[in-house]
Design an enzyme around this catalytic site. Structure first.
Site, PDB file in Angstrom:
ATOM      1  N   CYS A  59      18.555  96.189  68.812  1.00 23.36           N
ATOM      2  CA  CYS A  59      19.974  96.208  69.183  1.00 23.36           C
ATOM      3  C   CYS A  59      20.865  96.269  67.947  1.00 23.36           C
ATOM      4  O   CYS A  59      21.974  96.823  67.995  1.00 23.36           O
ATOM      5  CB  CYS A  59      20.307  94.989  70.041  1.00 23.36           C
ATOM      6  SG  CYS A  59      19.899  93.412  69.272  1.00 23.36           S
ATOM      7  N   HIS A 114      21.596  88.694  70.129  1.00 22.34           N
ATOM      8  CA  HIS A 114      21.751  90.079  70.588  1.00 22.34           C
ATOM      9  C   HIS A 114      23.039  90.664  70.012  1.00 22.34           C
ATOM     10  O   HIS A 114      24.078  90.004  69.984  1.00 22.34           O
ATOM     11  CB  HIS A 114      21.786  90.108  72.119  1.00 22.34           C
ATOM     12  CG  HIS A 114      21.862  91.484  72.690  1.00 22.34           C
ATOM     13  ND1 HIS A 114      20.908  92.447  72.452  1.00 22.34           N
ATOM     14  CD2 HIS A 114      22.792  92.064  73.504  1.00 22.34           C
ATOM     15  CE1 HIS A 114      21.242  93.553  73.085  1.00 22.34           C
ATOM     16  NE2 HIS A 114      22.371  93.362  73.724  1.00 22.34           N
TER      17      HIS A 114
END
Length: 1083
Positions: free
Chosen positions: A116, A361
């Protein structure tokens, strides 16, 4: 209005309800041999009404067609009536779900595991129109020579023109040789990637493409050191350093303005930090600060969310809210005044979700240059946020992590007051309102410069002839970017193929759902016409199983009625529960469409089967009545109330026969009423034999049992042996049983005599030992085996070996000396006794016990291992003397001195003959220690103790032994619920890992854990030390106490911050293409 009674409307009628009338019909048919039409209707259940609304399909009503299909809008788990979504799922993945929502919607990037961070940066770069066009302008031959540029160009083309909603990023990630499973820092990735791209683009002959990274992202700063005495700057102050981004502190700072003030603040150098001035030729006080020399078109700010904690050498995330403006004026931040306004627009916000430094994330909120719309890029998912970077609702509401305020953006007075020598008035502020945003997760900010001259005008970007416009590209109408010609055709072919697969899937889905709907309509139509009223003709019989499968299967098979057909080719009454009455209209539809057969109509009822069935029914009734009457007689025999018995049967068999349910005919269980009382010689087994208990039964009962046994197994060669009252027991079996009984009696007396000879040794009592007395040593394993052998309560125990061989096994072959150490001794209540839990494998027995054992178990008295307990006055001699002297530990000596002064201050030792072979014992103990140190996945017990003192019972257990003679109080034996736990560990498990497991189990933070094994506190500074290093072995009991010094915290933070920091942080991007051209370009 009262509710209608429906409780018993759909109640299933049991077949036994009409047993009485049916039985009478069978008897009448058996008696007269005549079957009337009424009899047929009754036996074939034709008279039963057509039912509706049953919850299940009733077997005992051939006119019931209920529950063959679910109700309207109902579904089943499989077959024709499952959910439509299941049928759609069986077609495979729908490519239409991956179709880009609209031409103006950007595409996402797939997350390959932990990529990510890379996806967010790549989206930021792609959404920069100038950078995107620069990548598209690179020559094809350069792309062929530079695989990173080639894959990046392909990725940008797919993001630009692909019809799919998300793009596979794996080719680009593999080219960079990134580890998909390791989370990395996004800003570090951006810096290294720009440095790598700068090197790759240097091979391009197109000017703007060659310098696109420098033109857009590179600025310069200088580190200025000024002498406080002479006022001169250092020589190094004139040197400028390039940067791709500015790292700003945010801890304790509220917003971007304060962070920039802190970044450009003046630092005083004095004391130990004095500066050596080349002009003054001495160390002097000085000032040092950073000056911004030039600013790039794209200004990147990395917010230093992670701070280093010296106390545990780890990183911690700063989660305080941080504000930043939508517009940023940097003209007054430059070291020299600029002729142009340097107004920057917020264009991207990189967000890190999570509390740990090396996990969480990354997502990106990016502004589209063409439309002004903000988009959230979360890997594959792309969401429109409207005109605000955190969504439209952020302008009027406050969320937990993000809020939007409208404020006056003022620079701090400290920085505006001539900190950079540009003479700006301290009271300067913007006259217009500036929208300001706040976030506790923002990790990197990107600002684009507002100016009248764009990048193309400044650098004169020229597109080569190899670029052309793409028709129907999935981009905004205002974006007229040109794609490389060699990739243009490729992406068009891909889009064409993808759209074609979408259309094919739509057609397949439409056809499949249409077929299912037509099939369902057919089933409901036929079943609606299937019922026929009672006694109405004509009708046809159909197999229930086939009808059920036909109604439930998507593709039915040919009609099959063979399973309801008898040997006469008709319909037997025995199959009435396996078939249904079908109307001629429904039958014709099924037969014409599916074929098969045979056709069985109302005229095909089998008369022959009816006659045979009547005979069997009467016979079954007779058998059932006879057996029911004999069951009471059997009960009387088992209770001992019948004395006219004539034949022997097995008692256990008769008990099981009486318990069985009365049936219509004999079964397998009715065979062998005398099998258990028959000996191998075919005669009556003696009653004292195991399982040979017998009873006498009357002749009438015997004949009934004998007949059943013969009918069940007519081919048994042994048949059913008959033993009348005068049958004699087998003499050969009687003699064998007598011999066994004599041997058992003799062995019982031998064992009883040994229990008497060794009474204390048998019950396991600790034997008080005296000085200068002679004792003998025997293996503890042999003693344990001997106890089990002579114990009446232990059945089928193994016989111990002879003592002669056992004693020989204790001697080493090389030196003929003892290879086991004698047991340790303890002092209790004024006596010396062996420690029961000693790890030694020898037991001390008295001289009398040894002599008795030699007589009983084939031992030689002179070959015994003797032991003598002596008092050695010379301590030094005791510790350094003969190897046969076994000293007792020092704390035992103190106890002995207090309890019994007879020995003075002497040392108690055990002398053995033969002596202990130290060389062989040492080698053996070394092997055992190595095995002990190499345990894997074994249990240890961990006990959490509340309070300052550890209970004695727990302390003794942790030491590895428990004195069983001492009574332990109930309070000491009890532990609180959840205060003890078993953990799986290995010798290589680190102390840190053990503490983390204890933290997870008991909630005690690792800094507060005081670990203890017995009296020893495990106080090791190095948490990387293994359990074997600190002498924790399999089966040990570890005590944990809570010091309560440090505050409690969430274990999740520790797991992410420390464990992952240790595993991944040091590696970084080492071993990837990003580190092949690393330069320090973050300041």
């Amino acid at each position: 209005m009262t509710r209608p009674t429906t409780r018993s409307k759909n109640k299933r009628q049991r077949q036994g309800d009409d047993d009485g009338s049916t039985s009478e019909i069978w008897r009448k048919i058996h008696k007269t041999g005549v079957v009337t039409e009424d009899d047929m209707n009754q036996l074939y259940m034709i008279w039963k009404p057509v039912c509706s609304g049953c919850r299940v399909n009733t077997k005992d009503n051939p006119n019931c067609f209920c529950a063959l299909v679910p109700p309207t809008n109902g579904t089943r788990k499989s077959g024709l009536w499952q959910k439509m979504s299941d049928f759609v799922e069986s077609l495979g993945p729908d490519p239409n779900t991956d179709l880009r929502a609209s031409a103006s919607s950007p595409a996402g990037l797939t997350n390959l595991g932990a990529t990510c961070y890379a996806n967010s940066i790549l989206q930021c770069l792609y959404m920069n129109k100038s950078f995107r066009e620069g990548i598209f302008s690179v020559e094809p031959d350069v792309l062929q020579q530079q695989p990173v540029l080639d894959q990046l160009s392909r990725l940008f083309v797919q993001l630009h023109a692909c019809k799919m909603a998300f793009i596979d990023s794996s080719p680009f990630v593999k080219t960079l040789e990134l580890d998909n499973g390791v989370q990395q820092d996004s800003h570090e990735f951006l810096t290294l990637l720009l440095s790598l791209l700068e090197s790759c683009l240097s091979h391009s002959k197109i000017t703007k493409a060659r310098t696109i990274v420098q033109d857009l992202f590179r600025g310069s700063v200088s580190h200025v050191t000024t002498c406080s005495q002479c006022g001169r700057d250092s020589e190094a102050s004139s040197k400028m350093e390039d940067f791709y981004g500015l790292e700003l502190n945010i801890k304790g700072l509220k917003g971007l303005d304060e962070s920039l003030d802190d970044y450009l603040a003046i630092e005083e150098l004095h004391g130990d930090n004095q500066y050596f001035c080349e002009s003054c030729k001495t160390r002097v006080d000085a000032t040092r600060n950073i000056k911004l020399c030039t600013l790039p078109d794209v200004l990147n700010f990395q917010l230093k969310r992670y701070v280093f904690l010296p106390q545990n050498t780890m990183k911690k995330k700063v989660t305080s809210a941080f504000s930043f403006p939508a517009e940023l004026d940097m003209r007054h931040r430059l070291s020299e005044p600029s002729q142009f306004e340097l107004i920057y627009d917020l264009s991207a916000v990189l967000i890190h979700k999570g509390t740990a430094a090396n996990s969480g994330h990354y997502i990106a909120h990016i502004k589209d240059e063409n439309t002004g719309q903000w988009w959230e890029f979360d890997d594959e998912h792309v969401t429109n946020l409207g005109c605000h970077p955190f969504g439209e609702e952020a302008s009027s509401s406050t969320s937990k992590s993000v809020k939007t305020d409208v404020l006056h953006s003022n620079y701090s007075e400290a920085m505006l007051a001539d900190s950079n020598g540009n003479g700006l008035d301290a009271t300067h502020s913007q006259s217009s309102l500036v929208e300001t945003f706040s976030s506790s997760d923002a990790y990197m900010l990107m600002y684009h410069l507002k100016h009248s001259k764009n990048v193309g005008e400044k650098g004169g970007m020229v597109y080569g002839a190899n670029l052309k416009e793409v028709e129907g590209s999935a981009v905004t109408a205002q974006d007229s970017a040109c794609l490389p010609s060699h990739l243009c055709e490729e992406i068009q072919n891909f889009n064409s193929s993808y759209l074609d697969s979408c259309e094919q899937y739509k057609r397949r889905k439409k056809l499949e759902l249409s077929r299912i709907n037509e099939r369902r309509q057919e089933v409901r139509s036929v079943l609606a016409e299937a019922p026929i009223q009672p006694l109405e003709q004509p009708f046809f019989w159909i197999c229930s199983d086939w009808l059920r499968q036909w109604a439930d299967n998507i593709i039915p098979i040919a009609l099959d009625n063979t399973c309801i057909q008898c040997s006469h080719g008709k319909v037997p009454v025995s199959k009435v529960t396996s078939m249904k009455r079908l109307s001629s209209k429904a039958w014709d539809k099924l037969l014409s469409k599916y074929g098969g057969g045979p056709t069985l109509s109302h005229d095909d009822c089998c008369w022959d089967c009816l006659i045979d069935g009547a005979q069997n029914m009467v016979s079954a009734d007779t058998y059932r009545d006879q057996r029911e009457s004999l069951k009471q007689l059997a009960r009387d025999i088992l209770d001992g109330n019948c004395e006219d018995g004539m034949f022997y049967v097995s008692k256990p068999w008769l008990q099981q026969w009486w318990k069985r349910k009365v049936v219509d005919a004999p079964s397998e269980a009715d065979a062998g009423p005398t099998a258990a009382i028959s000996c191998p010689h075919g005669q009556l087994m003696p009653e004292q034999a195991v399982g040979a208990k017998r009873l006498l039964v009357p002749e009438g009962l015997w004949l009934f049992l004998y007949k059943d046994a013969i009918s069940v197994k007519p081919d048994d060669p042994l048949g059913c042996p008959t033993f009348p009252l005068d049958s004699r027991e087998c003499s050969q079996c009687s003699d064998e049983l007598s011999e066994v009984a004599c041997l058992e009696d003799s062995l019982r007396l031998v064992k009883q005599r040994q229990r008497q000879n060794h009474e204390k040794l048998f019950v396991g009592k600790s034997m008080p030992l005296s000085l200068h007395c002679k004792y003998f040593l025997v293996p503890s394993s042999w003693i344990s085996k001997w106890r089990n052998y002579i114990n009446v309560a232990v059945k089928n125990s193994d016989k111990p070996e002879t003592l002669d061989g056992v004693i020989d096994s204790l001697m080493c072959e090389k030196h003929s000396q003892l290879i086991e150490r004698p047991p340790e001794l303890v002092f209790r209540r004024g006596a010396i006794i062996p420690r029961e839990s000693s790890v030694g494998s020898l037991t001390i027995i008295s001289e009398n016990d040894w002599k008795c054992f030699c007589e009983e178990w084939g031992g030689i008295e002179t070959k015994g291992i003797s032991a003598r307990i002596e008092n050695i006055n010379d301590l030094e001699n005791a510790f350094t003397g003969s190897c046969k002297e076994m000293p007792i530990c020092e704390d035992q000596l103190h106890t002995w001195d207090k309890v019994n002064n007879e020995s003075g201050n002497g040392q108690i030792v055990i002398k053995t003959c033969p002596e202990v072979c130290e060389s062989c014992v040492g080698e053996k103990e070394s092997c055992e220690l190595m095995h002990k140190l190499n345990y894997s996945n074994e249990d240890i017990s961990v006990i959490l103790v509340r309070g300052k003192e550890v209970p004695r019972s727990i302390l003794e257990a942790s030491k590895g032994f428990v004195e069983t003679d001492r009574r332990v109080s109930k309070r000491s034996r009890k532990t609180k619920n959840g205060s003890s736990i078993s953990l799986k560990v290995s010798a290589s498990t680190s102390l840190y890992q053990l503490k983390m497991m204890i933290w997870e189990s008991f909630g005690v933070v690792k800094e507060n854990q005081i670990l203890q094994k017995g009296d020893r506190t495990i106080d090791v500074d190095d948490e990387c030390a293994t359990l074997a290093d600190v002498n924790i072995f399999a089966g040990d009991q570890i005590i944990v106490r809570d010091s309560e010094i440090h505050e409690n915290r969430d274990i999740a933070d520790e797991l992410c911050d420390e464990k992952m920091e240790t595993q991944h942080t040091e590696a970084g991007f080492r071993g990837t293409l990003l580190t092949s051209n690393v330069s320090s370009q973050v300041v």
